[in-house]
Design a protein around this motif. Structure first.
Motif, mmCIF file in Angstrom:
data_model
loop_
_atom_site.group_PDB
_atom_site.id
_atom_site.type_symbol
_atom_site.label_atom_id
_atom_site.label_comp_id
_atom_site.label_asym_id
_atom_site.label_seq_id
_atom_site.Cartn_x
_atom_site.Cartn_y
_atom_site.Cartn_z
ATOM 1 N N ILE A 62 0.830 -1.209 0.000
ATOM 2 C CA ILE A 62 0.000 0.000 0.000
ATOM 3 C C ILE A 62 0.862 1.256 0.000
ATOM 4 C CG2 ILE A 62 -0.297 0.455 2.473
ATOM 5 C CD1 ILE A 62 -3.070 0.428 -0.209
ATOM 6 N N SER A 63 2.077 1.158 0.555
ATOM 7 C CA SER A 63 2.975 2.319 0.509
ATOM 8 C C SER A 63 3.387 2.627 -0.924
ATOM 9 C CB SER A 63 4.221 2.063 1.374
ATOM 10 O OG SER A 63 5.088 1.107 0.765
ATOM 11 N N LEU A 64 3.367 1.616 -1.778
ATOM 12 C CA LEU A 64 3.770 1.794 -3.173
ATOM 13 C C LEU A 64 2.616 2.240 -4.052
ATOM 14 C CD1 LEU A 64 5.910 -1.474 -3.537
ATOM 15 C CD2 LEU A 64 6.774 0.848 -3.174
ATOM 16 N N ILE A 65 1.416 1.720 -3.829
ATOM 17 C CA ILE A 65 0.322 1.956 -4.772
ATOM 18 C C ILE A 65 -0.912 2.585 -4.143
ATOM 19 C CG2 ILE A 65 1.092 0.051 -6.244
ATOM 20 C CD1 ILE A 65 -1.129 -1.671 -5.078
ATOM 21 N N GLY A 66 -0.858 2.932 -2.864
ATOM 22 C CA GLY A 66 -2.016 3.541 -2.204
ATOM 23 C C GLY A 66 -2.200 5.001 -2.593
ATOM 24 N N GLY A 67 -3.312 5.576 -2.146
ATOM 25 C CA GLY A 67 -3.621 6.960 -2.479
ATOM 26 C C GLY A 67 -3.547 7.919 -1.318
ATOM 27 N N ARG A 68 -3.220 7.420 -0.093
ATOM 28 C CA ARG A 68 -3.154 8.290 1.084
ATOM 29 C C ARG A 68 -1.806 8.112 1.764
ATOM 30 N NH1 ARG A 68 -3.876 12.839 3.540
ATOM 31 N NH2 ARG A 68 -1.660 12.489 3.710
ATOM 32 N N PRO A 69 -0.806 8.941 1.406
ATOM 33 C CA PRO A 69 0.509 8.849 2.051
ATOM 34 C C PRO A 69 0.394 9.003 3.563
ATOM 35 C CG PRO A 69 0.625 10.270 0.119
ATOM 36 C CD PRO A 69 -0.835 9.987 0.362
ATOM 37 N N GLY A 70 1.169 8.196 4.281
ATOM 38 C CA GLY A 70 1.196 8.300 5.739
ATOM 39 C C GLY A 70 0.140 7.491 6.450
ATOM 40 N N MET A 71 -0.781 6.887 5.709
ATOM 41 C CA MET A 71 -1.803 6.058 6.343
ATOM 42 C C MET A 71 -1.287 4.620 6.439
ATOM 43 S SD MET A 71 -5.866 5.729 5.441
ATOM 44 C CE MET A 71 -5.726 4.743 3.948
ATOM 45 N N ILE A 72 -1.601 3.942 7.538
ATOM 46 C CA ILE A 72 -1.125 2.587 7.782
ATOM 47 C C ILE A 72 -2.242 1.586 7.493
ATOM 48 C CG2 ILE A 72 -0.151 0.998 9.470
ATOM 49 C CD1 ILE A 72 1.691 3.324 8.729
ATOM 50 N N SER A 73 -1.929 0.606 6.674
ATOM 51 C CA SER A 73 -2.863 -0.488 6.402
ATOM 52 C C SER A 73 -2.186 -1.809 6.761
ATOM 53 C CB SER A 73 -3.275 -0.501 4.927
ATOM 54 O OG SER A 73 -4.011 0.658 4.586
ATOM 55 N N ALA A 74 -2.958 -2.719 7.316
ATOM 56 C CA ALA A 74 -2.424 -4.025 7.734
ATOM 57 C C ALA A 74 -3.611 -4.930 8.038
ATOM 58 C CB ALA A 74 -1.521 -3.859 8.953
ATOM 59 N N ALA A 75 -3.337 -6.079 8.640
ATOM 60 C CA ALA A 75 -4.427 -6.949 9.080
ATOM 61 C C ALA A 75 -5.253 -6.225 10.131
ATOM 62 C CB ALA A 75 -3.845 -8.238 9.666
ATOM 63 N N THR A 76 -6.580 -6.355 10.060
ATOM 64 C CA THR A 76 -7.450 -5.607 10.968
ATOM 65 C C THR A 76 -8.533 -6.494 11.561
ATOM 66 O OG1 THR A 76 -8.893 -4.969 9.140
ATOM 67 C CG2 THR A 76 -7.125 -3.441 9.722
ATOM 68 N N ALA A 77 -9.062 -6.032 12.696
ATOM 69 C CA ALA A 77 -10.145 -6.765 13.352
ATOM 70 C C ALA A 77 -11.413 -6.720 12.520
ATOM 71 C CB ALA A 77 -10.399 -6.177 14.734
ATOM 72 N N ALA A 78 -11.655 -5.603 11.829
ATOM 73 C CA ALA A 78 -12.874 -5.449 11.041
ATOM 74 C C ALA A 78 -13.013 -6.550 10.003
ATOM 75 C CB ALA A 78 -12.878 -4.079 10.365
ATOM 76 N N VAL A 79 -11.888 -6.965 9.406
ATOM 77 C CA VAL A 79 -11.903 -8.048 8.421
ATOM 78 C C VAL A 79 -11.804 -9.408 9.114
ATOM 79 C CG1 VAL A 79 -10.686 -9.044 6.451
ATOM 80 C CG2 VAL A 79 -10.942 -6.560 6.625
#
Length: 495
Positions: A62-79
């Motif tokens: 996501i750091s390479l192809i995401g649209g929101r710099p500085g936002m963290i994505s990973a495994a989450t409880a919601a999923v």
């Protein structure tokens, strides 16, 4: 989605000082991701490696192809909460297949501009979402604070003291990182009886490997995974778009939500191919990143790569990191995430806005499902808006020279047609003019109501004339009215 290379480079590097802040913030986030990923793996019913590899893969991609710099994505409880039955009934390989399909759906959603749905999420819903998540983050720390030694409470208090007081000494280093390092050294040196990261589950001791899911490629597999994939894709995009909006507000910058949707899809596909589960943006870790100085893609990339280094190279040390240190960091995140001014605004804001915010909080906290809370808030906002809009019109009656004129102003649509219809009387044997020059007809319900009024007046013997349609209303009437056309298509009414 055309790539602007100069802008993309700026999203990676702004200055030497900025790069240092990004790197340090990424290190803090990496440490905070470990217990979260292990916990989410347990929720999903899979090995801790599945959540940890997912966090590595998603953060890096996501750091390479995401649209929101500085936002963290990973495994989450919601999923994670969505896939437990799938893993239990069919096994982890079907989880990987469902995650790949999830990613494909998100890519299609990005191309189809599904991000525009954020326009229908009110500020009250976003505030409720933020407050509910802050409460859930705090509640998630309670198992580490119940039935534990007094040393645990002392370390949490010490961690919070370092986090909030260290910036008064210097802001050169993120205070959460200092708290984790100091408490780890104290705990390991003194051998304190506190829970550690290693107590939560076995950490991986090698690199993730590329592999396709070992499932049959047939319609039966699709039938099994499709419902899970659609739900995971929707929940992941919803939480990612809301988190992106929050980071936008925190950093006073904008982001490309369309690219973020597609980027989430690509990251989830990569996660599944490397033996990871699905994920999305994480508001807690994103807040840690931003408050620690992370602003660019570099911080997200460092979080993912440093997490991998921690697992592969420093796994034995990471396993000895005391949980009270990470609990202190997450309590800081909870406090920083909660919108405290929303409490004072309960009295200042309109009651409907406060009800929407409180409903969103209540549903999320009660169900532990962020998507249900947001859906409830959006639905309630829509109901309140429709109730307000149905009163945004007026009908004034005047009589002169044997002619009755009804001057209509405002918005005529499905929610206002009942009051609109009741505003007209039953005039007999006179001329009736309905002036709609200050009104707008939005849908076929409004046109149908006008039809009903005209028919009723004519049945009572009145001669009826409607004047003043704007172009959009005239087009709608010409297409769907039963009694009168506006004359636009015949050139009798000016465009």
């Amino acid at each position: 989605m055309k790539l602007d290379l100069p802008a993309y480079r700026r999203q990676w590097f702004t200055s030497a000082a900025g790069a240092r802040s990004d790197i340090l913030a990424g290190i803090v986030v990496a440490l905070a991701l470990i217990p979260e990923a292990i916990g989410f793996s347990i929720i999903a019913g899979v090995d801790p490696r599945v959540g940890l590899y997912a966090s590595v893969a998603i953060a890096i991609v996501i750091s390479l192809i995401g649209g929101r710099p500085g936002m963290i994505s990973a495994a989450t409880a919601a999923v994670a909460v969505l896939v437990g039955p799938l893993v239990r009934d069919h096994g982890v390989e079907y989880l990987f297949a469902a995650t790949i399909l999830m990613g494909l759906i998100q890519i299609v959603a990005g191309i189809a501009r599904i991000d525009v749905v954020m326009q229908f999420v009110s500020r009250s819903v976003i505030t409720g979402f933020v407050n509910a998540l802050a409460i859930l983050i705090f509640m998630a720390q309670l198992p580490q604070l119940i039935g534990v030694s007094w040393q645990t409470y002392a370390m949490v208090a010490a961690g919070l003291g370092i986090i909030y007081l260290f910036p008064r000494v210097t802001k050169a280093l993120p205070s959460p990182l200092i708290a984790i390092l100091v408490l780890s050294i104290v705990s390991i040196t003194l051998g304190l009886p506190v829970n550690t990261v290693g107590d939560m589950g076995k950490l991986p001791d090698g690199l993730p490997s590329f592999a396709l899911p070992a499932v049959p490629l047939n319609l039966e597999t699709l039938r099994i995974i499709l419902p899970y994939s659609v739900t995971m894709a929707a929940v992941g995009l919803l939480e990612s778009l809301l988190t992106a909006q929050i980071v936008d507000d925190m950093t006073d910058t904008d982001s490309d939500k369309r690219v973020e949707c597609a980027g989430q899809g690509g990251a989830n596909i990569a996660s599944a191919l490397l033996g990871g589960m699905g994920g999305c943006a994480m508001i807690g870790q994103s807040v840690i990143n931003v408050t620690s100085g992370g602003r660019t893609r570099l911080s997200t990339f460092v979080a993912g790569t440093f997490l991998l280094v921690l697992l592969v190279v420093f796994g034995s040390f990471v396993g000895r990191v005391p949980m009270p240190a990470l609990v202190a960091v997450m309590i800081m995140v909870s406090i920083g995430t909660f919108s405290w001014n929303s409490i004072a605004n309960l009295r200042r804001h309109p009651p409907t806005s406060s009800i929407v915010m409180l409903t969103t909080v209540a549903v999320v906290v009660a169900t532990r499902d962020l998507s249900l809370g947001v859906a409830a808030g959006v639905l309630l906002s829509g109901i309140f808006f429709a109730g307000k809009a149905q009163r945004m019109f007026a009908v004034e009656r005047s009589e002169s020279g044997g002619r009755v004129t009804y001057a209509v102003s405002g918005e005529i649509f499905f929610a206002s047609v009942d009051r609109f219809t009741r505003a007209f009387g039953s005039e007999g044997d006179i001329d009736v003019r309905i002036d709609v020059s200050a009104a707008h007809f939005w849908d076929i319900s409004g046109v149908g109501a006008l039809d009903k009024i005209i028919a009723r007046l004519r049945q009572s013997g009145a001669r009826v004339e409607v004047i003043g349609y704007n172009r959009a209303s005239a087009d709608l009437v010409d297409r769907f009215a039963l009694h009168d056309k506006t004359g636009v298509e015949m050139g009798l009414v000016p465009h």
